[in-house]
Design a protein around this motif. Structure first.
Motif, mmCIF file in Angstrom:
data_model
loop_
_atom_site.group_PDB
_atom_site.id
_atom_site.type_symbol
_atom_site.label_atom_id
_atom_site.label_comp_id
_atom_site.label_asym_id
_atom_site.label_seq_id
_atom_site.Cartn_x
_atom_site.Cartn_y
_atom_site.Cartn_z
ATOM 1 N N GLN A 139 52.046 40.373 47.707
ATOM 2 C CA GLN A 139 50.740 40.711 48.255
ATOM 3 C C GLN A 139 51.017 41.184 49.673
ATOM 4 O O GLN A 139 51.260 40.380 50.567
ATOM 5 N N ASN A 140 51.023 42.477 49.844
ATOM 6 C CA ASN A 140 51.517 43.054 51.086
ATOM 7 C C ASN A 140 50.535 43.005 52.237
ATOM 8 O O ASN A 140 50.924 43.254 53.381
ATOM 9 N N SER A 141 49.287 42.693 51.944
ATOM 10 C CA SER A 141 48.310 42.588 53.028
ATOM 11 C C SER A 141 48.039 41.118 53.298
ATOM 12 O O SER A 141 47.385 40.458 52.499
ATOM 13 N N PRO A 142 48.490 40.601 54.437
ATOM 14 C CA PRO A 142 48.233 39.189 54.743
ATOM 15 C C PRO A 142 46.756 38.904 54.960
ATOM 16 O O PRO A 142 46.295 37.788 54.722
ATOM 17 N N SER A 143 46.016 39.908 55.424
ATOM 18 C CA SER A 143 44.605 39.678 55.708
ATOM 19 C C SER A 143 43.793 40.946 55.474
ATOM 20 O O SER A 143 44.325 42.060 55.483
ATOM 21 N N LEU A 144 42.499 40.712 55.266
ATOM 22 C CA LEU A 144 41.574 41.810 55.001
ATOM 23 C C LEU A 144 40.197 41.398 55.521
ATOM 24 O O LEU A 144 39.755 40.270 55.265
ATOM 25 N N SER A 145 39.550 42.303 56.219
ATOM 26 C CA SER A 145 38.179 42.046 56.702
ATOM 27 C C SER A 145 37.237 43.053 56.077
ATOM 28 O O SER A 145 37.515 44.257 56.084
ATOM 29 N N VAL A 146 36.110 42.549 55.581
ATOM 30 C CA VAL A 146 35.141 43.411 54.905
ATOM 31 C C VAL A 146 33.743 42.985 55.335
ATOM 32 O O VAL A 146 33.480 41.801 55.570
ATOM 33 N N GLN A 147 32.864 43.959 55.415
ATOM 34 C CA GLN A 147 31.482 43.615 55.747
ATOM 35 C C GLN A 147 30.747 43.110 54.512
ATOM 36 O O GLN A 147 30.985 43.555 53.368
ATOM 37 N N GLU A 148 29.845 42.200 54.760
ATOM 38 C CA GLU A 148 29.015 41.654 53.687
ATOM 39 C C GLU A 148 28.315 42.782 52.933
ATOM 40 O O GLU A 148 27.807 43.730 53.543
ATOM 41 N N GLY A 149 28.329 42.686 51.606
ATOM 42 C CA GLY A 149 27.670 43.690 50.781
ATOM 43 C C GLY A 149 28.579 44.819 50.338
ATOM 44 O O GLY A 149 28.262 45.526 49.378
ATOM 45 N N ARG A 150 29.719 44.991 51.027
ATOM 46 C CA ARG A 150 30.640 46.056 50.660
ATOM 47 C C ARG A 150 31.642 45.542 49.633
ATOM 48 O O ARG A 150 31.671 44.365 49.283
ATOM 49 N N ILE A 151 32.512 46.425 49.170
ATOM 50 C CA ILE A 151 33.522 46.055 48.192
ATOM 51 C C ILE A 151 34.768 45.525 48.893
ATOM 52 O O ILE A 151 35.194 46.041 49.913
ATOM 53 N N SER A 152 35.320 44.446 48.353
ATOM 54 C CA SER A 152 36.624 43.946 48.791
ATOM 55 C C SER A 152 37.630 44.299 47.707
ATOM 56 O O SER A 152 37.371 44.065 46.518
ATOM 57 N N ILE A 153 38.759 44.844 48.123
ATOM 58 C CA ILE A 153 39.827 45.174 47.172
ATOM 59 C C ILE A 153 41.100 44.491 47.633
ATOM 60 O O ILE A 153 41.618 44.779 48.714
ATOM 61 N N LEU A 154 41.587 43.571 46.833
ATOM 62 C CA LEU A 154 42.832 42.874 47.133
ATOM 63 C C LEU A 154 43.900 43.354 46.164
ATOM 64 O O LEU A 154 43.665 43.431 44.964
ATOM 65 N N ASN A 155 45.061 43.646 46.702
ATOM 66 C CA ASN A 155 46.113 44.249 45.895
ATOM 67 C C ASN A 155 47.292 43.316 45.672
ATOM 68 O O ASN A 155 47.562 42.420 46.492
ATOM 69 N N CYS A 156 47.972 43.571 44.577
ATOM 70 C CA CYS A 156 49.126 42.755 44.205
ATOM 71 C C CYS A 156 50.109 43.636 43.444
ATOM 72 O O CYS A 156 49.700 44.392 42.549
ATOM 73 N N ASP A 157 51.370 43.575 43.793
ATOM 74 C CA ASP A 157 52.415 44.303 43.092
ATOM 75 C C ASP A 157 53.428 43.323 42.525
ATOM 76 O O ASP A 157 53.655 42.260 43.114
ATOM 77 N N TYR A 158 54.038 43.687 41.438
ATOM 78 C CA TYR A 158 55.058 42.818 40.851
ATOM 79 C C TYR A 158 56.271 43.639 40.457
ATOM 80 O O TYR A 158 56.178 44.853 40.253
ATOM 81 N N THR A 159 57.385 42.967 40.365
ATOM 82 C CA THR A 159 58.630 43.667 40.071
ATOM 83 C C THR A 159 59.176 43.354 38.682
ATOM 84 O O THR A 159 59.947 44.137 38.137
ATOM 85 N N ASN A 160 58.770 42.233 38.127
ATOM 86 C CA ASN A 160 59.311 41.822 36.834
ATOM 87 C C ASN A 160 58.488 42.446 35.705
ATOM 88 O O ASN A 160 57.343 42.079 35.477
ATOM 89 N N SER A 161 59.094 43.360 34.977
ATOM 90 C CA SER A 161 58.368 44.044 33.899
ATOM 91 C C SER A 161 58.088 43.128 32.711
ATOM 92 O O SER A 161 57.352 43.502 31.800
ATOM 93 N N MET A 162 58.651 41.932 32.722
ATOM 94 C CA MET A 162 58.408 40.981 31.643
ATOM 95 C C MET A 162 57.114 40.188 31.859
ATOM 96 O O MET A 162 56.670 39.486 30.963
ATOM 97 N N PHE A 163 56.531 40.282 33.031
ATOM 98 C CA PHE A 163 55.253 39.602 33.261
ATOM 99 C C PHE A 163 54.202 40.188 32.326
ATOM 100 O O PHE A 163 54.072 41.414 32.219
ATOM 101 N N ASP A 164 53.455 39.310 31.660
ATOM 102 C CA ASP A 164 52.434 39.837 30.769
ATOM 103 C C ASP A 164 51.092 39.121 30.906
ATOM 104 O O ASP A 164 50.174 39.341 30.109
#
Lengths: 112, 111
Positions: free
Chosen positions: A6-31
């Motif tokens: 999770q490359n973003s340690p923090s995120l600030s968003v205004q109330e009512g707007r959309i929050s988008i949190l991202n996650c990347d993985y390296t193991n292709s066996m994750f299902d």
């Protein structure tokens, strides 16, 4: 080697707007992928999950998208509310009874 | 909420002393886990159990041991506490390998 990032340690968003949190993985066996939410001085709580056979899962204001080719998933919160302010952890698992692997978390602040 | 408690909730100890943290569940779940949470590291698995007397190491098991003599209890022992083991420790339970339910955490300070 970090398998769930999770490359973003923090995120600030205004109330009512959309929050988008991202996650990347390296193991292709994750299902199987999960998101947990954690308030200060409490244990993490399960939020939403998605299997690799799907590319989207929705639960109320929360939607998780999975892009297997990019090894990327995201959590969308719409609309964001001040009570959503917390640390969000992404987690992943391979099939065959293995423990979850967690990312480092993203702290979301929803500003009124 | 899943019936999971941790004790103690807070502990201050000195370097070199043994420390035991207890996780107790009332859900009769098969799987139990111990994690530590540290700034910049997220949640890291220390040890886990897949049944009574069945345990295995996680990512950061050095300096820790566990025991599970009953389904409901999972003990984490720091044989000789070090300052690097200052952390917040979370126990989790699950009926399968997913959908883990976490306890409230134990805040440990090693001086």
């Amino acid at each position: 080697d970090q398998q769930v990032k999770q490359n973003s340690p923090s995120l600030s968003v205004q109330e009512g707007r959309i929050s988008i949190l991202n996650c990347d993985y390296t193991n292709s066996m994750f299902d199987y992928f999960l998101w947990y939410k954690k308030y200060p001085a409490e244990g993490p709580t399960f939020l939403i999950s998605i299997s690799s056979i799907k590319d989207k899962n929705e639960d109320g204001r929360f939607t998780v998208f999975l892009n297997k080719s990019a090894k990327h998933l995201s959590l969308h919160i719409v609309p964001s509310q001040p009570g959503d302010s917390a640390v969000y952890f992404c987690a992943a698992q391979t099939s065959g009874n293995t423990p979850l692997v967690f990312g480092k978390g993203t702290r979301l602040s929803v500003i009124a | 909420d899943a019936g999971i408690t941790q004790s103690p909730r807070h502990k201050v100890t000195e370097t070199g002393t043994p420390v035991t943290l207890r996780c107790h569940q009332t859900e009769n779940h098969r799987y139990m886990y111990w994690y530590r949470q540290d700034p910049g590291h997220g949640l890291r698995l220390i040890h886990y159990s897949y049944g009574v007397k069945d345990t295995d190491k996680g990512e950061v098991s050095d300096g820790y041991s566990v025991s599970r003599s009953k389904t409901e209890d999972f003990l984490l022992t720091l044989e000789s506490a070090t300052s690097s083991q200052t952390s917040v420790y979370f126990c989790a339970i699950s009926g399968d390998w997913t959908s883990q339910y976490f306890g409230p955490g134990t805040r440990l300070l090693v001086l």
